[in-house]
Design a protein around this motif. Structure first.
Motif, short mmCIF file in Angstrom:
data_model
loop_
_atom_site.label_atom_id
_atom_site.label_comp_id
_atom_site.label_asym_id
_atom_site.label_seq_id
_atom_site.Cartn_x
_atom_site.Cartn_y
_atom_site.Cartn_z
N PRO B 54 0.74 -1.20 -0.02
CA PRO B 54 0.25 0.01 -0.11
C PRO B 54 0.81 1.41 -0.06
CG PRO B 54 -0.18 -1.14 2.04
CD PRO B 54 0.87 -1.77 1.42
N VAL B 55 0.58 2.22 -0.75
CA VAL B 55 1.32 3.47 -0.73
C VAL B 55 0.47 4.71 -0.83
CG1 VAL B 55 3.27 2.56 -2.09
CG2 VAL B 55 1.39 3.67 -3.33
N ALA B 56 0.69 5.88 -0.17
CA ALA B 56 -0.20 6.75 0.28
C ALA B 56 -0.55 7.68 -1.24
CB ALA B 56 0.04 7.57 1.07
N SER B 57 0.39 7.85 -2.24
CA SER B 57 -0.03 8.93 -3.23
C SER B 57 0.21 8.23 -4.76
CB SER B 57 1.35 9.89 -3.04
OG SER B 57 2.58 9.34 -3.54
N GLN B 65 5.46 1.48 -10.87
CA GLN B 65 4.93 1.28 -12.03
C GLN B 65 6.06 1.44 -12.95
OE1 GLN B 65 1.50 3.37 -14.22
NE2 GLN B 65 0.69 1.53 -14.75
N ALA B 66 6.79 2.32 -13.14
CA ALA B 66 7.91 2.44 -14.05
C ALA B 66 9.09 1.58 -13.92
CB ALA B 66 8.61 3.93 -13.71
N LYS B 67 9.01 0.94 -12.57
CA LYS B 67 10.05 -0.20 -12.22
C LYS B 67 9.30 -1.55 -12.48
CE LYS B 67 11.86 2.42 -8.33
NZ LYS B 67 11.89 2.44 -6.79
N GLY B 68 8.21 -1.51 -13.47
CA GLY B 68 7.68 -2.95 -13.77
C GLY B 68 6.67 -3.43 -12.88
N PHE B 69 6.18 -2.94 -11.64
CA PHE B 69 5.25 -3.53 -10.53
C PHE B 69 3.88 -3.31 -11.51
CE2 PHE B 69 8.76 -2.95 -7.98
CZ PHE B 69 8.66 -4.05 -6.72
N ILE B 70 2.94 -4.39 -11.01
CA ILE B 70 1.60 -4.23 -11.32
C ILE B 70 1.06 -3.18 -10.60
CG2 ILE B 70 -0.64 -5.27 -11.45
CD1 ILE B 70 0.88 -8.07 -11.64
N CYS B 71 0.35 -2.13 -10.62
CA CYS B 71 -0.15 -1.00 -9.62
C CYS B 71 -1.58 -0.68 -9.98
CB CYS B 71 0.70 0.17 -10.15
SG CYS B 71 2.39 0.24 -9.69
N ALA B 72 -2.03 -0.63 -8.76
CA ALA B 72 -3.74 -0.18 -8.72
C ALA B 72 -3.87 1.27 -8.07
CB ALA B 72 -4.33 -1.15 -7.77
N ALA B 73 -4.60 2.10 -8.94
CA ALA B 73 -4.72 3.42 -8.18
C ALA B 73 -6.15 3.83 -8.40
CB ALA B 73 -3.60 4.28 -9.03
N GLU B 74 -6.94 4.11 -7.07
CA GLU B 74 -8.11 4.80 -7.59
C GLU B 74 -8.06 6.05 -6.90
OE1 GLU B 74 -11.76 5.79 -4.89
OE2 GLU B 74 -9.59 5.21 -4.37
N ARG B 75 -8.62 7.05 -7.38
CA ARG B 75 -9.22 8.41 -6.75
C ARG B 75 -10.67 8.72 -7.32
NH1 ARG B 75 -5.23 7.23 -4.37
NH2 ARG B 75 -3.50 8.53 -3.53
N THR B 105 -2.82 2.31 -4.16
CA THR B 105 -3.08 3.40 -3.59
C THR B 105 -4.60 3.63 -3.81
OG1 THR B 105 -2.36 5.64 -3.23
CG2 THR B 105 -2.26 5.02 -5.46
N THR B 106 -5.30 4.16 -2.72
CA THR B 106 -6.55 4.61 -2.74
C THR B 106 -7.00 5.91 -2.13
OG1 THR B 106 -7.45 3.47 -0.89
CG2 THR B 106 -7.44 2.02 -2.79
N THR B 107 -7.95 6.54 -2.58
CA THR B 107 -8.20 7.77 -1.78
C THR B 107 -8.35 7.76 -0.31
OG1 THR B 107 -9.98 8.17 -3.34
CG2 THR B 107 -10.14 9.57 -1.91
N ASN B 108 -8.87 6.92 0.16
CA ASN B 108 -8.85 6.93 1.76
C ASN B 108 -8.24 5.64 2.39
OD1 ASN B 108 -11.15 8.97 1.57
ND2 ASN B 108 -12.16 7.60 0.64
N GLY B 109 -8.64 4.27 2.06
CA GLY B 109 -7.84 3.14 2.70
C GLY B 109 -6.37 3.28 2.71
N THR B 110 -5.64 3.57 1.93
CA THR B 110 -4.10 3.50 1.94
C THR B 110 -3.81 4.70 3.10
OG1 THR B 110 -3.80 4.48 0.10
CG2 THR B 110 -3.61 2.11 0.14
#
Lengths: 245, 245
Positions: B54-57, B65-75, B105-110
């Motif tokens: 989990p990351v905050a921003s 993502q630039a380093k090749g990770f699968i990334c999820a982001a919601e705002r 990373t998500t709006t509130n949870g992370t």
């Protein structure tokens, strides 16, 4: 004057700590501290006290006392030693206080007034002035924030129930609408509790705290609607009874 | 090990903003973001994702993502453009994600996870892991703080209902007791709502927000108990499924 289609908002803020998230300089803030500061303030002004000066600290109250003012101070649900009055509404039903000025500090209620000082207007709410307060608010054409004093910045149930009662009454006028989930929760809790507030409250922490001090009569008074039909408003540094009901 | 007479406490904190008032380094913090971060985290780990970071921003997520990770982001209830995944639990029921690491990373949870980082331990709660989580918590002999993620630091109803459900279940074990009115209120609201959570929720603000985006299926999933029976725990920087249920 708003257009007929645009409703004002009414929202519940659960504690002074959360107030910056709701604050808006163009709103009326209703400060609520059912057990017992705002019930006592209504009682005092209803029975003829002329003005109340809310101060945040016991030290400030002591300074006023030294200058000859009648002073009320409560901390941790008890009257502070050496003061004329505590925080029981029954103390204010006293002919000797008629026409007097009282300086007043309590654990939570007067702190909430301080937090809201930038508001368009501050008024005082409790069950004991429920109907007259809602009538008054519905004539102001302003957004309303119902600020619960809580207990040491934490959520408390009795202020939330009172805020729920006010929000419900205001929405019933069709002049107001609520958007925040806090308002939805406060109304839901009031709906759940309103048939027997005292029974519902018996499970709450503050209720147990007051029970220890034999304050059952105070609790009964504070949870009964419309016993002190007055709208205390802050004018300058003083709370006075609004002339318009 | 506690004595038989001393119960642990379980308390509900309504939003990350209020967490400092409840924080205690010796407590387990359960982070709750029912719609939808913590439901998605449970879903992902239940269906075989190996670890979640989990990351905050959004910026941090972009760097991973630039380093090749699968990334999820919601705002604002929507997937952020350019990311692999959003915040819908249905996205995580995908064989291709089995054994993978996901940055999230998500709006509130992370944000709530970050706020609680000093806790003795952080775990993830939602309706979808209700029973297994409560079983796990009842074996830890620790005080519990149920931290609702809220909506942009404000109270929200769905996290509160979930916290109420957890508190109720834990108290029923007789190993826990609650003192704060916030916990009393959350349990009361859950009691009021539990027969039909979706119908109750239809009046809430976040529900209306999600409705706009056609997320009815997600909401139904997120409000159904025990669909993803896993206990996500934070180990170092990663959320993993606890081996002990």
């Amino acid at each position: 004057m708003q257009s007929k289609d645009v409703k004002n908002t009414v929202e519940v803020c659960f504690s002074p700590h959360s107030f910056p998230l709701y604050a808006n300089e163009d709103s009326i803030v209703v400060v609520i501290d059912v057990l017992r500061a705002t019930s006592s303030i209504c009682s005092a002004l209803h029975y003829g006290v002329e003005r109340i000066l809310p101060v945040a600290s016991v030290l400030e109250a002591r300074n006023y006392q030294a200058k000859g003012f009648i002073c009320a101070a409560e901390r941790h649900a008890q009257k502070v030693e050496g003061f004329d009055l505590g925080n029981s509404p029954s103390e204010y039903h006293n002919p000797k206080l008629k026409g007097k000025v009282i300086v007043f500090t309590t654990t939570n209620g007067t702190q909430a007034i301080r937090v809201a000082r930038e508001a368009y207007r501050i008024v005082i709410g409790s069950f004991v002035n429920l109907t007259v307060l809602c009538n008054w608010l519905s004539h102001q054409h302003k957004n309303i924030i119902l600020l619960c004093s809580g207990w040491k910045d934490l959520f408390n149930i009795e202020d939330t129930l009172c805020a729920g009662a006010i929000a419900q009454k205001l929405e019933q006028t069709n002049l107001f609408e609520a958007h925040h989930d806090s308002t939805f929760a406060a109304k839901s809790l009031y709906e759940l509790a309103h048939k027997d507030l005292i029974q519902f409250m018996e499970n709450s922490s503050h209720f147990k705290r007051l029970e220890k001090f034999n304050l059952a009569e105070d609790v009964k008074y504070c949870l009964t609607p419309d016993l002190a039909p007055v709208v205390p408003i802050l004018e300058g540094n003083y709370l006075i009874a609004s002339k318009n009901k």
